[in-house]
Design a protein around this motif. Structure first.
Motif, PDB file in Angstrom:
ATOM      1  N   MET A  93     -16.784 -15.965  15.491  1.00  8.60           N
ATOM      2  CA  MET A  93     -16.769 -15.177  16.736  1.00  8.60           C
ATOM      3  C   MET A  93     -17.936 -14.286  16.929  1.00  8.60           C
ATOM      4  N   PRO A  94     -18.848 -14.180  17.990  1.00  8.31           N
ATOM      5  CA  PRO A  94     -20.014 -13.539  18.025  1.00  8.31           C
ATOM      6  C   PRO A  94     -19.627 -12.144  17.887  1.00  8.31           C
ATOM      7  N   PRO A  95     -20.532 -11.125  17.579  1.00  9.43           N
ATOM      8  CA  PRO A  95     -20.247  -9.731  17.404  1.00  9.43           C
ATOM      9  C   PRO A  95     -19.736  -8.938  18.882  1.00  9.43           C
ATOM     10  N   SER A  96     -20.486  -9.688  19.958  1.00  8.11           N
ATOM     11  CA  SER A  96     -20.012  -9.200  21.140  1.00  8.11           C
ATOM     12  C   SER A  96     -18.742  -9.610  21.621  1.00  8.11           C
ATOM     13  N   ALA A  97     -18.182 -10.671  20.980  1.00 12.33           N
ATOM     14  CA  ALA A  97     -16.389 -11.017  21.348  1.00 12.33           C
ATOM     15  C   ALA A  97     -15.721 -10.450  20.288  1.00 12.33           C
ATOM     16  N   ALA A  98     -15.999  -9.768  19.430  1.00  6.49           N
ATOM     17  CA  ALA A  98     -15.235  -9.290  18.562  1.00  6.49           C
ATOM     18  C   ALA A  98     -13.918  -8.419  18.897  1.00  6.49           C
ATOM     19  N   PRO A  99     -12.905  -8.441  18.784  1.00  7.42           N
ATOM     20  CA  PRO A  99     -11.774  -8.018  19.327  1.00  7.42           C
ATOM     21  C   PRO A  99     -11.919  -6.351  18.920  1.00  7.42           C
ATOM     22  N   HIS A 100     -11.441  -5.700  20.249  1.00  9.97           N
ATOM     23  CA  HIS A 100     -11.471  -4.327  19.777  1.00  9.97           C
ATOM     24  C   HIS A 100     -10.347  -3.705  18.515  1.00  9.97           C
ATOM     25  N   ALA A 101     -10.663  -2.703  18.209  1.00  9.76           N
ATOM     26  CA  ALA A 101      -9.655  -2.246  16.869  1.00  9.76           C
ATOM     27  C   ALA A 101      -8.217  -2.245  17.327  1.00  9.76           C
ATOM     28  N   ASP A 102      -7.786  -1.955  18.560  1.00  5.13           N
ATOM     29  CA  ASP A 102      -6.364  -1.487  19.351  1.00  5.13           C
ATOM     30  C   ASP A 102      -6.012  -3.024  19.225  1.00  5.13           C
ATOM     31  N   GLY A 103      -6.745  -4.200  19.634  1.00  3.89           N
ATOM     32  CA  GLY A 103      -6.267  -5.515  19.499  1.00  3.89           C
ATOM     33  C   GLY A 103      -5.999  -5.956  18.201  1.00  3.89           C
ATOM     34  N   VAL A 104      -6.803  -5.729  17.355  1.00 13.39           N
ATOM     35  CA  VAL A 104      -6.464  -6.092  15.800  1.00 13.39           C
ATOM     36  C   VAL A 104      -5.442  -5.405  15.168  1.00 13.39           C
ATOM     37  N   ALA A 105      -5.258  -4.234  15.579  1.00  7.61           N
ATOM     38  CA  ALA A 105      -4.072  -3.187  15.116  1.00  7.61           C
ATOM     39  C   ALA A 105      -2.932  -4.071  15.725  1.00  7.61           C
ATOM     40  N   ALA A 106      -2.504  -4.488  16.947  1.00  7.22           N
ATOM     41  CA  ALA A 106      -1.474  -5.245  17.577  1.00  7.22           C
ATOM     42  C   ALA A 106      -1.452  -6.491  16.997  1.00  7.22           C
ATOM     43  N   LEU A 107      -2.434  -7.061  16.755  1.00  9.27           N
ATOM     44  CA  LEU A 107      -2.010  -8.423  16.027  1.00  9.27           C
ATOM     45  C   LEU A 107      -1.485  -8.235  14.657  1.00  9.27           C
ATOM     46  N   LEU A 108      -2.225  -7.409  13.975  1.00  5.85           N
ATOM     47  CA  LEU A 108      -1.685  -7.062  12.530  1.00  5.85           C
ATOM     48  C   LEU A 108      -0.229  -6.756  12.476  1.00  5.85           C
ATOM     49  N   SER A 109       0.010  -5.921  13.549  1.00  6.37           N
ATOM     50  CA  SER A 109       1.298  -5.291  13.709  1.00  6.37           C
ATOM     51  C   SER A 109       2.390  -6.450  14.063  1.00  6.37           C
ATOM     52  N   ARG A 110       2.044  -7.244  14.935  1.00  7.23           N
ATOM     53  CA  ARG A 110       2.948  -8.510  15.390  1.00  7.23           C
ATOM     54  C   ARG A 110       3.136  -9.482  14.201  1.00  7.23           C
ATOM     55  N   ALA A 111       2.071  -9.618  13.385  1.00  5.54           N
ATOM     56  CA  ALA A 111       2.260 -10.441  12.193  1.00  5.54           C
ATOM     57  C   ALA A 111       3.203  -9.867  11.207  1.00  5.54           C
ATOM     58  N   GLU A 112       2.994  -8.695  11.085  1.00  5.99           N
ATOM     59  CA  GLU A 112       4.072  -7.912   9.998  1.00  5.99           C
ATOM     60  C   GLU A 112       5.343  -8.090  10.419  1.00  5.99           C
ATOM     61  N   ARG A 113       5.692  -7.769  11.795  1.00  5.66           N
ATOM     62  CA  ARG A 113       7.054  -7.832  12.290  1.00  5.66           C
ATOM     63  C   ARG A 113       7.441  -9.351  12.101  1.00  5.66           C
ATOM     64  N   LEU A 114       6.713 -10.403  12.393  1.00  5.67           N
ATOM     65  CA  LEU A 114       7.161 -11.577  12.291  1.00  5.67           C
ATOM     66  C   LEU A 114       7.322 -11.962  10.778  1.00  5.67           C
ATOM     67  N   ALA A 115       6.448 -11.416   9.895  1.00  5.10           N
ATOM     68  CA  ALA A 115       6.707 -11.931   8.478  1.00  5.10           C
ATOM     69  C   ALA A 115       7.789 -11.019   7.871  1.00  5.10           C
ATOM     70  N   ALA A 116       8.164  -9.711   8.343  1.00  4.17           N
ATOM     71  CA  ALA A 116       9.274  -9.077   7.887  1.00  4.17           C
ATOM     72  C   ALA A 116      10.602  -9.898   8.476  1.00  4.17           C
ATOM     73  N   ARG A 117      10.681 -10.571   9.448  1.00  2.00           N
ATOM     74  CA  ARG A 117      11.614 -11.329  10.302  1.00  2.00           C
ATOM     75  C   ARG A 117      12.213 -12.371   9.275  1.00  2.00           C
ATOM     76  N   ARG A 118      10.966 -13.208   8.865  1.00  2.00           N
ATOM     77  CA  ARG A 118      11.322 -14.223   8.103  1.00  2.00           C
ATOM     78  C   ARG A 118      11.641 -13.825   6.737  1.00  2.00           C
ATOM     79  N   LEU A 119      11.034 -12.746   6.183  1.00  2.00           N
ATOM     80  CA  LEU A 119      11.839 -12.130   4.869  1.00  2.00           C
ATOM     81  C   LEU A 119      13.165 -12.033   5.054  1.00  2.00           C
ATOM     82  N   ARG A 120      13.488 -11.147   6.134  1.00  2.00           N
ATOM     83  CA  ARG A 120      14.878 -10.636   6.330  1.00  2.00           C
ATOM     84  C   ARG A 120      15.868 -12.122   6.398  1.00  2.00           C
ATOM     85  N   GLY A 121      15.370 -12.986   6.883  1.00  2.00           N
ATOM     86  CA  GLY A 121      16.103 -14.345   6.980  1.00  2.00           C
ATOM     87  C   GLY A 121      16.397 -14.944   5.803  1.00  2.00           C
ATOM     88  N   ALA A 122      15.288 -14.745   4.914  1.00  2.00           N
ATOM     89  CA  ALA A 122      15.345 -15.270   3.525  1.00  2.00           C
ATOM     90  C   ALA A 122      16.314 -14.453   2.678  1.00  2.00           C
TER      91      ALA A 122
END
Length: 161
Positions: A1-30
């Motif tokens: 991804m070119p530097p000008s297209a880098a995601p905004h910090a808020d976007g990265v935080a939102a992606l990480l937060s969503r990934a963590e919630r989905l990973a926790a859901r999978r863990l809870r299921g296990a």
């Protein structure tokens, strides 16, 4: 991804937060049939990897407030999975480690967690993702001096009100 297209910090935080919630859901299921919470699993995993950790380190690494971690540790001790002892080098610190029963429980739970993750399709970028996440964690853990808000540099606190 070119530097000008880098995601905004808020976007990265939102992606990480969503990934963590989905990973926790999978863990809870296990873990749901075992009676082990995701938080307890994280503590058991950390102690399996690095026995003799202090409570401050565990609180930092599990992202649990100290009172919550203390209650969880009390339960793990009552269940015979963890034992605590005073640090012989610093009597103010309490160290925690898995008991033999805790190591057995961790192995059993780790197998369930592995099975839950095996159902994910393999991706050639998994190693890259883990490397990038490790690098991001290291960057986020490094102390950073935040700049003063615009228009406040050199002004006394009373002048900013």
């Amino acid at each position: 991804m070119p530097p000008s297209a880098a995601p905004h910090a808020d976007g990265v935080a939102a992606l990480l937060s969503r990934a963590e919630r989905l990973a926790a859901r999978r863990l809870r299921g296990a873990l749901e049939e075992t009676g082990c919470s995701v938080e307890a699993w994280r503590v058991l995993s950390l102690l399996a990897d690095d026995p003799g950790q202090g409570m401050t380190s565990l609180a930092d690494r599990t992202q649990l407030p100290p009172p919550t971690l203390t209650r969880l540790m009390d339960q793990l001790v009552d269940d015979g999975l963890v034992h605590r002892r005073v640090d012989p080098l610093d009597r103010r610190r309490v160290l925690a480690a898995l008991t033999p029963r805790g190591r057995q429980a961790h192995r059993r739970l780790a197998e369930r967690v592995r099975e839950a993750w095996v159902t994910l399709p393999e991706d050639a970028d998994d190693v890259l993702l883990a490397t990038l996440l490790d690098r991001l964690i290291a960057r986020l853990e490094a102390p950073v001096a935040l700049p003063a808000p615009a228009g406040t540099a050199g002004e006394p606190a009373a002048a900013r009100r």
